[in-house]
Design an enzyme around this catalytic site. Structure first.
Site, PDB file in Angstrom:
ATOM      1  N   LYS A 152       0.862  -1.189   0.000  1.00  0.00           N
ATOM      2  CA  LYS A 152       0.000   0.000   0.000  1.00  0.00           C
ATOM      3  C   LYS A 152       0.881   1.214   0.000  1.00  0.00           C
ATOM      4  CE  LYS A 152      -3.990  -2.264   0.788  1.00  0.00           C
ATOM      5  NZ  LYS A 152      -5.315  -2.159   0.220  1.00  0.00           N
ATOM      6  N   LYS A 179       0.809  -9.622  -2.556  1.00  0.00           N
ATOM      7  CA  LYS A 179      -0.440  -9.609  -3.334  1.00  0.00           C
ATOM      8  C   LYS A 179      -0.610  -8.288  -4.062  1.00  0.00           C
ATOM      9  CE  LYS A 179      -5.414  -9.587  -2.605  1.00  0.00           C
ATOM     10  NZ  LYS A 179      -5.474  -8.210  -3.120  1.00  0.00           N
ATOM     11  N   ASP A 181      -2.937  -5.330  -5.591  1.00  0.00           N
ATOM     12  CA  ASP A 181      -4.258  -4.855  -5.209  1.00  0.00           C
ATOM     13  C   ASP A 181      -5.209  -4.989  -6.395  1.00  0.00           C
ATOM     14  OD1 ASP A 181      -6.094  -3.955  -3.343  1.00  0.00           O
ATOM     15  OD2 ASP A 181      -4.626  -2.598  -2.465  1.00  0.00           O
ATOM     16  N   GLU A 182      -6.500  -4.899  -6.111  1.00  0.00           N
ATOM     17  CA  GLU A 182      -7.487  -5.170  -7.162  1.00  0.00           C
ATOM     18  C   GLU A 182      -7.402  -4.176  -8.316  1.00  0.00           C
ATOM     19  OE1 GLU A 182      -8.220  -4.285  -4.057  1.00  0.00           O
ATOM     20  OE2 GLU A 182      -9.114  -2.289  -4.312  1.00  0.00           O
ATOM     21  N   HIS A 272     -10.269 -12.187  -6.198  1.00  0.00           N
ATOM     22  CA  HIS A 272     -10.613 -10.949  -5.494  1.00  0.00           C
ATOM     23  C   HIS A 272     -12.008 -10.531  -5.941  1.00  0.00           C
ATOM     24  CE1 HIS A 272     -10.580  -6.904  -3.954  1.00  0.00           C
ATOM     25  NE2 HIS A 272      -9.440  -7.158  -3.321  1.00  0.00           N
ATOM     26  N   LYS A 312     -12.866  -3.856   7.885  1.00  0.00           N
ATOM     27  CA  LYS A 312     -13.403  -2.567   7.446  1.00  0.00           C
ATOM     28  C   LYS A 312     -14.597  -2.682   6.498  1.00  0.00           C
ATOM     29  CE  LYS A 312     -10.326  -2.041   3.436  1.00  0.00           C
ATOM     30  NZ  LYS A 312      -9.147  -1.429   2.839  1.00  0.00           N
TER      31      LYS A 312
END
Ligand code: CAP
Ligand code: MG
Length: 433
Positions: A152, A179, A181-182, A272, A312
């Site tokens: 991130k 991984k 991210d989408e 995902h 979240k």
């Protein structure tokens, strides 16, 4: 002769045959419409009917009619003859039982809760190649959890920063998989080819230095199927055993293409679910997450995000547990209004992925819900927000797992593990919203 024939599709005496596909809907008729009329429309439009009787309907075609066979309050069950559907095609199934019906004016809301698939239909699919066997076959361990971390910010790193700085630090810190991210695909500043190449290089280095198996969930989500295929091949050629795909935005055809490719290359698929909440979140309308997860197992995704309960993103505990059981067991029972019974036959189980807002302080709660053996956890912000940096963040995650497995409280374990101590000081037991 009435112009409409919707009620012909309601037959409460119908006893579903063993080879019929059964769907459970929650139906909210529009005002002035009875539940029976509304239900008839669902069965009609999702099988062979339209708004009027057809003069072209030949008698033999009647056997393709779906039948509403149960109505209990808003809960409606529909039986579909198997012949209605092409074998081995989830797009074919979805265009019928999850197609036009969601837009019918006669319905205020419509929810596809679950679909029960007969053995004969399931036999036309292969299901996951690995499922939970990834733990043994790829990571050569007896039990999970498999750990993954998304660098991130989700996008912004160059390919080199992604692989050489963050990815490498995470692997060195003890994480199994870096991984994507989408929404990281092949942006100008982080092109797919370069990322794959550099990730392979630093995976090898991390493997050499740690003696552990390292892999990555590289996102092959692409603008078209040819490019998707090219990307999967590239990931395979660089020695990865996994790839990741955004299963909803890519679509069912892409998922079935991806699962075929994964079989060709002997790879596992990380699914995902970005965008799922557009149709799963409103309990009165759309398609349930449980139903989506079932279709992913049918198509052969090996592991899928299904929620954390405490993280979240939305997802009630009862539902998450029902999904977890559905995707990890060979047979599940009905839960009224939530799930239909399902036997999976030869189709292998999937692994659940818990992700979204996790950090070391709340991992024990995730393990209380999921156990630790058959699970993938993804901890993005909860690793990259660590005050001592990425590698220490990874260590803190690993230490939280070690503590839980040893039956020691995090606070106790933190006394001798500074990375976990720093994580607990920073986030405590906060549940992000
Ligand atoms: C988590 C994540 C995942 C979500 C998806 C994100 O990051 O990478 O996409 O977990 O939700 O971008 O939000 P954090 P779900 O670890 O930083 O929260 O798993 O519910 O499908
Ligand atoms: Mg994400």
């Amino acid at each position: 002769m009435a112009a409409e024939w919707y009620l012909d599709f309601v037959d409460l005496k119908h006893r579903p045959r063993a080879d019929e596909i059964l769907a459970l809907f929650k139906v909210e008729p529009a005002s002035g419409m009875s539940i029976r009329e509304a239900a008839g429309r669902v069965a009609s439009e999702s099988s062979i009917g339209t708004w009027t009787k057809l003069t072209t309907l030949k008698p033999r075609m009647r056997r393709l009619m779906a039948h509403v066979y149960e109505i209990e309050g808003p809960w409606v069950k529909v039986a579909y003859p198997l012949e209605l559907f092409e074998e081995g095609s989830v797009p074919g199934l979805a265009s019928a039982i999850a197609g036009n019906i969601f837009g019918m004016k006669a319905l205020k809301n419509l929810r596809l809760v679950d679909v029960q698939l007969p053995r004969k239909y399931l036999r036309s699919f292969k299901g996951p190649l690995f499922g939970r066997q990834v733990i043994k076959k790829i990571f050569r361990r007896k039990s999970g959890p498999i750990t993954a971390v998304v660098p991130k910010p989700k996008v912004g790193f160059t390919s080199r920063e992604h692989a050489a700085e963050i990815g490498y630090a995470l692997w060195r810190g003890g994480i199994d998989c870096v991984k994507d991210d989408e929404n990281l695909t092949s942006q100008r500043f982080n092109r797919f080819e370069r990322r794959v190449k550099l990730l392979a290089k630093f995976r090898d280095k991390a493997e050499r230095e740690t003696g552990e198996v390292k892999d990555a969930f590289i996102n092959v989500t692409a603008p078209n199927l040819r490019e998707l295929e090219r990307r999967v091949k590239l990931v395979h050629e660089h020695g990865f055993r996994y790839f990741m795909i955004d299963v909803v935005v890519s679509g069912f055809t892409a998922v079935q293409t991806a699962t075929d490719l994964a079989r060709d290359y002997g790879m596992a698929i990380h699914g995902h679910r970005a965008m799922h909440a557009a149709f799963t979140r409103n309990p009165r309308h759309g398609i349930s997450m449980l139903c989506l997860a079932k279709l992913m197992r049918v198509m052969g995704v090996d592991q899928l995000h299904i929620g954390t309960v405490i993280g979240k993103l939305a997802g009630a505990k009862r539902e998450v547990l029902a999904i977890k059981e559905l995707i990890t067991q060979q047979e599940v029972e009905e839960i009224p209004g939530l799930r239909m019974p399902q036997r999976w036959g030869e189709i292998k189980p999937m692994l659940p992925v818990a992700s979204g807002g996790l950090h070391p302080g709340i991992l024990p709660e995730v393990f209380d819900i999921y156990g630790t053996t058959d699970l993938v956890i993804q901890v993005g912000g909860g690793t990259l927000g660590h005050p001592m940096g990425a590698q220490a963040g990874a260590r803190a995650v690993v230490q939280a797992i070690e503590a839980y497995k040893a039956g020691v409280s995090l606070e106790e374990y933190a006394k001798t593990h500074q990375e976990l101590r720093a994580a607990l000081k920073h986030w405590g037991r906060t549940k992000p919203v």
